[in-house]
Design a protein around this motif. Structure first.
Motif, PDB file in Angstrom:
ATOM      1  N   CYS A  11     -45.272  36.942-115.654  1.00 19.08           N
ATOM      2  CA  CYS A  11     -45.366  36.872-114.193  1.00 19.08           C
ATOM      3  C   CYS A  11     -46.074  35.572-113.801  1.00 19.08           C
ATOM      4  O   CYS A  11     -47.091  35.216-114.387  1.00 19.08           O
ATOM      5  CB  CYS A  11     -46.155  38.078-113.686  1.00 19.08           C
ATOM      6  SG  CYS A  11     -46.672  37.967-111.975  1.00 19.08           S
ATOM      7  N   CYS A  14     -49.839  36.747-112.251  1.00 21.23           N
ATOM      8  CA  CYS A  14     -50.908  37.380-113.022  1.00 21.23           C
ATOM      9  C   CYS A  14     -50.728  37.253-114.534  1.00 21.23           C
ATOM     10  O   CYS A  14     -51.609  37.609-115.295  1.00 21.23           O
ATOM     11  CB  CYS A  14     -51.045  38.852-112.627  1.00 21.23           C
ATOM     12  SG  CYS A  14     -49.742  39.900-113.280  1.00 21.23           S
ATOM     13  N   CYS A  38     -43.245  42.665-110.738  1.00 22.44           N
ATOM     14  CA  CYS A  38     -44.334  42.819-111.698  1.00 22.44           C
ATOM     15  C   CYS A  38     -45.147  44.048-111.317  1.00 22.44           C
ATOM     16  O   CYS A  38     -45.715  44.104-110.230  1.00 22.44           O
ATOM     17  CB  CYS A  38     -45.227  41.571-111.667  1.00 22.44           C
ATOM     18  SG  CYS A  38     -46.753  41.778-112.607  1.00 22.44           S
ATOM     19  N   CYS A  41     -49.055  43.188-110.407  1.00 21.42           N
ATOM     20  CA  CYS A  41     -49.510  42.535-109.168  1.00 21.42           C
ATOM     21  C   CYS A  41     -48.512  42.624-108.019  1.00 21.42           C
ATOM     22  O   CYS A  41     -48.812  42.215-106.903  1.00 21.42           O
ATOM     23  CB  CYS A  41     -49.867  41.070-109.435  1.00 21.42           C
ATOM     24  SG  CYS A  41     -48.425  40.017-109.646  1.00 21.42           S
TER      25      CYS A  41
HETATM   26 ZN   LIG Z   1     -47.937  39.925-111.867  1.00 21.69          ZN
END
Ligand SMILES: [Zn+2]
Length: 346
Positions: A11, A14, A38, A41
């Motif tokens: 991602c 994050c 994701c 996050c």
């Molecule tokens: Zn993420």
């Protein structure tokens, strides 16, 4: 056929490696792909990532052609909008310093840069579209390179101000892109950035896709990443930028997209299946020059026909700006259609 969870490519926000497909879409009606999310996050992005060549193929010259079903329409209106923006940007630049070096990334036909000529700043532009770079260079007399920011490889700390509007959502690697922007800004240099609110961008498509018998929703403009305010703030900070001001703009449009005002359906176009890409990579060769000239002539004619002295008059710009203030809110009200950010390189 459902796409598997992406366990290899982390991602962008994050770093977790478990992006899961949440929405099948057609990208500008030419490529069938999936928006992934994701779970750590909430960041959403088109995966697998497009290559630079694939991205370039999303924006053939007819992206700028009114007669084409994809891309921008009504460049005459766009021209007036950029004139207004340039008027206020010149005032801001004068406050930053009397002269300097400015880069617009994704400058399209160069309308904004053309309006900044009277600022006394040295202006440069990059745009990945061969037609855009052709038009900006030949019709607006600007120094515009046909390249992505990464390909242009400007020297370190060359620019005092970088402008990128509606660009971050189009790049394959937003974090890499911001790192590159950091590299070519001088310390203390400014980045003015506008990017859509990912939620208002995707909600109409998610709603339409959930209806029984729904066809494939089209991601019309080639957006690849869908940011929330939190995602952007984290990216900015980790890439070395201080956020001076952030607000959401386009409140009525945003409320419509979220389904809180009527008209959510107008944001969605659907297709039965993705058609194959209509043309290969486009280069600005001798064959294209003739075609580019014809399209540029038509755009120039549209702008001339739609020219309005009232709409080019500074008091009208001021009035327009006041009205715009009523269509914006602080960024924590995530109901606007776009985020508008003023950042400073640390
Ligand atoms: Zn993420």
């Amino acid at each position: 056929m459902e796409m598997p969870t992406d366990t290899t490519d982390p991602c962008d926000i994050c770093g977790a490696t478990m992006m899961r497909p949440v929405l099948a879409v057609s990208l500008i009606g030419v490529t069938r792909t999936h928006v992934h999310r994701c779970p750590a996050c909430g960041f959403r992005q088109v995966r697998p990532r497009l290559t630079a060549a694939e991205i370039r193929n999303l924006y053939p010259s007819d992206y700028f052609d009114d007669a084409s079903p994809v891309g921008y329409v009504d460049y005459a209106r766009e021209f007036q909008r950029r004139q207004r923006e340039a008027y206020f940007l010149v005032q801001w630049l004068k406050r930053v310093r009397p002269e300097g070096q400015l880069l617009e990334v994704g400058c399209a036909l160069g309308f904004l840069l053309a309006g900044l000529k009277r600022s006394g700043w040295r202006l440069e532009g990059v745009d990945a579209s061969a037609f855009a770079a052709f038009y900006a260079s030949t019709r607006c007399g600007l120094n515009v390179t046909c390249a992505t920011l990464e390909e242009a490889s400007f020297q370190d700390e060359r620019f005092d101000v970088v402008i990128q509007k509606d660009l971050l959502e189009h790049v394959a690697d937003p974090r890499g892109h911001l790192n590159e922007t950091y590299r070519l800004l001088r310390p203390g240099g400014w980045l003015r950035l506008v990017t859509p609110n990912g939620e208002t961008n995707l909600r109409p498509l998610m709603v339409a896709a959930a209806r029984p018998g729904a066809m494939l929703p089209v991601l019309d403009q080639g957006h690849l990443s869908f940011f929330s305010r939190g995602h952007l703030l984290r990216l900015f900070e980790e890439c070395g930028f201080r956020c001076h001001r952030m607000r959401v703009i386009g409140i009525r449009r945003g409320l419509r997209a979220l389904g809180l005002l009527p008209g959510q359906g107008r944001f969605v176009r659907q297709t039965v299946a993705a058609a194959p890409s209509p043309q290969g990579a486009e280069v600005s060769g001798a064959m294209d020059t003739e075609r580019f000239e014809r399209l540029a002539d038509r755009i120039d004619r549209d702008i001339a026909e739609r020219h309005s002295r009232l709409r080019s008059w500074p008091p009208y710009f001021q009035l327009h700006r006041v009205m715009k203030q009523f269509d914006s809110l602080p960024a924590w009200c995530e109901v606007g259609y776009d985020f508008e950010c003023l950042l400073q390189r640390l």
